[in-house]
Design a protein around this motif. Structure first.
Motif, PDB file in Angstrom:
ATOM      1  N   ASN A 396       0.853  -1.188   0.000  1.00 25.29           N
ATOM      2  CA  ASN A 396       0.000   0.000   0.000  1.00 25.29           C
ATOM      3  C   ASN A 396       0.891   1.240   0.000  1.00 25.29           C
ATOM      4  O   ASN A 396       1.542   1.550   0.993  1.00 25.29           O
ATOM      5  N   GLN A 397       0.891   1.955  -1.116  1.00 22.28           N
ATOM      6  CA  GLN A 397       1.646   3.206  -1.219  1.00 22.28           C
ATOM      7  C   GLN A 397       0.710   4.408  -1.336  1.00 22.28           C
ATOM      8  O   GLN A 397       1.096   5.460  -1.827  1.00 22.28           O
ATOM      9  N   GLY A 398      -0.545   4.221  -0.864  1.00 19.72           N
ATOM     10  CA  GLY A 398      -1.488   5.324  -0.825  1.00 19.72           C
ATOM     11  C   GLY A 398      -2.268   5.543  -2.100  1.00 19.72           C
ATOM     12  O   GLY A 398      -2.983   6.544  -2.222  1.00 19.72           O
ATOM     13  N   ARG A 399      -2.184   4.616  -3.044  1.00 25.77           N
ATOM     14  CA  ARG A 399      -2.938   4.745  -4.293  1.00 25.77           C
ATOM     15  C   ARG A 399      -3.242   3.347  -4.820  1.00 25.77           C
ATOM     16  O   ARG A 399      -2.654   2.363  -4.376  1.00 25.77           O
ATOM     17  N   PHE A 400      -4.162   3.305  -5.784  1.00 25.43           N
ATOM     18  CA  PHE A 400      -4.555   2.035  -6.395  1.00 25.43           C
ATOM     19  C   PHE A 400      -4.021   1.979  -7.823  1.00 25.43           C
ATOM     20  O   PHE A 400      -4.011   2.993  -8.527  1.00 25.43           O
ATOM     21  N   PRO A 401      -3.623   0.789  -8.274  1.00 24.66           N
ATOM     22  CA  PRO A 401      -3.478  -0.462  -7.530  1.00 24.66           C
ATOM     23  C   PRO A 401      -2.267  -0.422  -6.605  1.00 24.66           C
ATOM     24  O   PRO A 401      -1.441   0.488  -6.697  1.00 24.66           O
ATOM     25  N   PHE A 402      -2.196  -1.412  -5.691  1.00 28.16           N
ATOM     26  CA  PHE A 402      -1.039  -1.536  -4.826  1.00 28.16           C
ATOM     27  C   PHE A 402       0.148  -2.095  -5.625  1.00 28.16           C
ATOM     28  O   PHE A 402      -0.013  -2.607  -6.730  1.00 28.16           O
ATOM     29  N   VAL A 403       1.331  -1.993  -5.034  1.00 32.91           N
ATOM     30  CA  VAL A 403       2.560  -2.423  -5.711  1.00 32.91           C
ATOM     31  C   VAL A 403       2.874  -3.872  -5.328  1.00 32.91           C
ATOM     32  O   VAL A 403       3.076  -4.174  -4.139  1.00 32.91           O
ATOM     33  N   PRO A 404       2.917  -4.804  -6.302  1.00 30.84           N
ATOM     34  CA  PRO A 404       3.146  -6.214  -5.965  1.00 30.84           C
ATOM     35  C   PRO A 404       4.626  -6.543  -5.777  1.00 30.84           C
ATOM     36  O   PRO A 404       5.491  -6.019  -6.472  1.00 30.84           O
ATOM     37  N   HIS A 405       4.882  -7.427  -4.800  1.00 32.10           N
ATOM     38  CA  HIS A 405       6.230  -7.957  -4.566  1.00 32.10           C
ATOM     39  C   HIS A 405       6.114  -9.475  -4.429  1.00 32.10           C
ATOM     40  O   HIS A 405       5.402  -9.971  -3.547  1.00 32.10           O
ATOM     41  N   ASP A 406       6.816 -10.217  -5.269  1.00 32.37           N
ATOM     42  CA  ASP A 406       6.832 -11.672  -5.156  1.00 32.37           C
ATOM     43  C   ASP A 406       7.691 -12.076  -3.966  1.00 32.37           C
ATOM     44  O   ASP A 406       8.844 -11.648  -3.848  1.00 32.37           O
ATOM     45  N   LEU A 407       7.135 -12.905  -3.079  1.00 35.85           N
ATOM     46  CA  LEU A 407       7.872 -13.363  -1.910  1.00 35.85           C
ATOM     47  C   LEU A 407       8.495 -14.742  -2.128  1.00 35.85           C
ATOM     48  O   LEU A 407       9.640 -14.973  -1.732  1.00 35.85           O
ATOM     49  N   ALA A 408       7.741 -15.665  -2.721  1.00 33.41           N
ATOM     50  CA  ALA A 408       8.272 -17.016  -2.962  1.00 33.41           C
ATOM     51  C   ALA A 408       7.323 -17.773  -3.867  1.00 33.41           C
ATOM     52  O   ALA A 408       6.102 -17.600  -3.785  1.00 33.41           O
ATOM     53  N   SER A 409       7.867 -18.619  -4.729  1.00 33.75           N
ATOM     54  CA  SER A 409       7.057 -19.590  -5.471  1.00 33.75           C
ATOM     55  C   SER A 409       6.750 -20.762  -4.546  1.00 33.75           C
ATOM     56  O   SER A 409       7.593 -21.175  -3.753  1.00 33.75           O
ATOM     57  N   MET A 410       5.542 -21.307  -4.679  1.00 27.21           N
ATOM     58  CA  MET A 410       5.172 -22.442  -3.834  1.00 27.21           C
ATOM     59  C   MET A 410       4.018 -23.188  -4.485  1.00 27.21           C
ATOM     60  O   MET A 410       2.930 -22.642  -4.675  1.00 27.21           O
ATOM     61  N   PHE A 411       4.257 -24.443  -4.839  1.00 30.48           N
ATOM     62  CA  PHE A 411       3.203 -25.269  -5.415  1.00 30.48           C
ATOM     63  C   PHE A 411       2.029 -25.396  -4.447  1.00 30.48           C
ATOM     64  O   PHE A 411       2.216 -25.613  -3.234  1.00 30.48           O
ATOM     65  N   CYS A 412       0.806 -25.288  -4.964  1.00 29.52           N
ATOM     66  CA  CYS A 412      -0.419 -25.660  -4.244  1.00 29.52           C
ATOM     67  C   CYS A 412      -0.672 -24.825  -2.999  1.00 29.52           C
ATOM     68  O   CYS A 412      -1.436 -25.251  -2.118  1.00 29.52           O
ATOM     69  N   VAL A 413      -0.085 -23.645  -2.872  1.00 33.83           N
ATOM     70  CA  VAL A 413      -0.234 -22.860  -1.644  1.00 33.83           C
ATOM     71  C   VAL A 413      -1.663 -22.345  -1.529  1.00 33.83           C
ATOM     72  O   VAL A 413      -2.233 -21.813  -2.476  1.00 33.83           O
ATOM     73  N   MET A 414      -2.249 -22.513  -0.350  1.00 28.82           N
ATOM     74  CA  MET A 414      -3.642 -22.158  -0.143  1.00 28.82           C
ATOM     75  C   MET A 414      -3.851 -20.983   0.808  1.00 28.82           C
ATOM     76  O   MET A 414      -4.852 -20.292   0.714  1.00 28.82           O
ATOM     77  N   ARG A 415      -2.915 -20.762   1.714  1.00 31.89           N
ATOM     78  CA  ARG A 415      -3.148 -19.721   2.719  1.00 31.89           C
ATOM     79  C   ARG A 415      -1.815 -19.283   3.286  1.00 31.89           C
ATOM     80  O   ARG A 415      -0.866 -20.063   3.385  1.00 31.89           O
ATOM     81  N   ALA A 416      -1.730 -18.010   3.682  1.00 32.62           N
ATOM     82  CA  ALA A 416      -0.541 -17.481   4.336  1.00 32.62           C
ATOM     83  C   ALA A 416      -0.966 -16.479   5.394  1.00 32.62           C
ATOM     84  O   ALA A 416      -1.988 -15.794   5.248  1.00 32.62           O
TER      85      ALA A 416
END
Length: 519
Positions: A396-416
């Motif tokens: 969130n940098q105060g405007r839309f859309p927010f700025v995406p940052h990839d944290l990690a690839s993960m097969f089948c990830v459902m929740r964090a």
């Protein structure tokens, strides 16, 4: 269990083949320019044109056949756009994707092996006493139901309809924690704690899918488990607040119109034809007969989560919706304090097979505003392992859309979920996966090598070191909380479709007694 999250419209219920090499596709009869124009016109009426490289070559024919059925049925196109034409050659469309698709999808970077830091956590199963069927826990939470708001683990078993809870947690946790039955709901998939009637007792608010099998039936509901104090402790009465809804994946309570009572925002996932985001306005005068009046805020299918917060800091409550299916978007609903909302897109996925699966509102960077932590790993529409599945932070940098940052690839990830696991003052991330995939056209299977529970340790601002806690299991949900009262965050993870008698497992954080992690 693909009901609360799943079935992206690109490949709904497609029985696809695996990643092995397939024969070259048959040459097209139409000129390539004409073929591409037909494909673009047809697909773009419902969603963004998917890139061919998001699926292996052998998967595309089944996908195209499935989508043809949706087009003929008139399903998927926005209501303000013309219905897609079914007057096209299926083989031509399949060739367009097959001729551009890879034989197999690439593999993302491998996670470290499990067990590299075994002294950091102690596993404690949570099991219902007596005989019970194999658990299929859709949602697990730490909720303040114990004395003086002490945390209790509450789990929703989607197939048995049971809502179960532990006793109050605290120091000196036993090796196995018993669960007791709190109530029944037909197909529960999400639970919230809230004193809905303001009587001083904490109730449970349950999102009920109505049917476990994906479909356009309207058997979903919002159920109030009304807390009542008695000589044996607190018990819960099930009171339906809204019925005949598309499959309900989430419900949250907040006073959106400023009249002093709690309204409800509902994520009605639905399936192909029905679904949406609803506001249930609270008009109750007598809590023996609660009255909630529904209003549709968004008619798109596939809503998974609708957490509430004052996102823009204007003193009025908002909520954020995660939309899956072919929409694959994170959308802010900014409240006006009177029950009205303005929509802003926080993030739009690059293609309709993204597999959105989970969302949390959290201040990831400590700058005082709310960011969004999202996962995309739902692959139970086609059972393909996809390298673009993983975890992202939307800043969130105060405007839309927010700025995406990839944290990690993960097969089948459902929740964090984000929280400070190691006590160093910044946000770490814990994530879980439901590992089910196909490689040979046979039944879905798991793998002992694919991570199913991990944590990302933030070692410097925006830099995360990966740790694998477990591999090969099946988890749809997790939560973080201080279960043992020692001041650090513990993990509870749902057992979903797992051959395990425990509904959930508590991973007690032993940070205070553990040796520092090796760098």
């Amino acid at each position: 269990m693909r009901s609360l999250l799943a079935l992206v419209a690109l490949a709904v219920l497609a029985a696809v083949a695996g990643l092995a090499q397939s024969p070259a596709p048959t040459a097209p009869a139409a000129p390539e320019s004409r073929q591409e124009a037909v494909v673009r016109q047809t697909c773009s009426a419902c969603h963004a044109l998917p890139p061919p490289d998001i699926l292996p070559r052998k998967a595309w024919k089944s996908v195209v056949l499935d989508m043809t059925g949706l087009i003929v049925a008139g399903v998927g196109a926005p209501r303000d756009k013309p219905r897609p034409s079914a007057d096209f050659d299926v083989d031509q469309v399949a060739y367009y994707f097959e001729s551009r698709a890879p034989l197999a999808l690439p593999s993302p970077p491998a996670w470290p092996p499990a067990g590299a830091d075994p002294d950091r956590f102690a596993r404690r199963p949570l099991t219902l006493a007596g005989p019970h069927q194999q658990p299929s826990t859709a949602n697990v939470r730490f909720l303040p139901l114990g004395p003086k708001g002490a945390p209790v683990v509450v789990a929703a078993d989607m197939l048995s309809g049971q809502i179960v809870g532990s006793g109050a947690l605290g120091a000196a946790l036993p090796a196995t924690l018993p669960l007791r039955l709190l109530g029944h709901v037909p197909v529960p998939c999400h639970v919230e704690a809230v004193d809905l009637d303001r009587d001083g007792l904490t109730d449970l608010l349950v999102a009920d899918l109505g049917e476990a099998k994906p479909g356009d039936q309207t058997h979903g509901s919002v159920v109030w488990l009304h807390a009542r104090a008695g000589p044996g402790g607190v018990s819960y009465d099930a009171v339906p607040l809204a019925t005949n809804l598309p499959r309900v994946a989430d419900v949250q309570a907040a006073d959106f119109d400023g009249d002093g009572d709690l309204d409800l925002v509902v994520a009605a996932f639905g399936w192909r034809r029905v679904g949406g985001i609803l506001l249930l306005e609270n008009r109750t005068r007598d809590w023996s007969r609660p009255v909630f009046v529904p209003r549709t805020l968004d008619d798109r299918t596939g809503a998974i989560h609708v957490p509430v917060a004052d996102l823009d800091k204007d003193g009025r409550l908002d909520f954020v919706a995660l939309l899956s299916q072919q929409h694959e978007a994170v959308v802010a609903f900014l409240g006006d304090g009177k029950g009205g909302f303005r929509k802003e897109t926080i993030d739009q996925a690059p293609h309709p097979a993204w597999g959105s699966s989970g969302l949390q509102l959290v201040d990831m960077d400590g700058d005082g505003d709310l960011d969004v932590l999202v996962t995309n790993g739902d692959m139970l529409d086609d059972f393909q392992l996809k390298p673009y599945h993983g975890l992202r932070w939307l800043e969130n940098q105060g405007r839309f859309p927010f700025v995406p940052h990839d944290l990690a690839s993960m097969f089948c990830v459902m929740r964090a979920q984000a929280g400070d696991l190691d006590g160093d003052g910044d946000m770490d991330v814990v994530a879980c996966a439901l590992v089910q995939f196909k490689t040979d056209g046979g039944p879905p299977r798991s793998s002992p090598d694919i991570p199913s529970l991990v944590w990302l340790e933030q070692t410097a601002p925006g830099r995360f070191e990966r740790h694998t806690l477990e591999t090969g299991s099946q988890h749809l949900s997790l939560d973080l909380g201080d279960a043992d009262g020692d001041g650090d965050l513990d993990i509870v993870v749902a057992n979903s479709l797992a051959r395990d008698p425990a509904h959930a497992v508590l991973w007690e954080n032993l940070r205070a007694a553990a040796a520092p992690l090796k760098r």
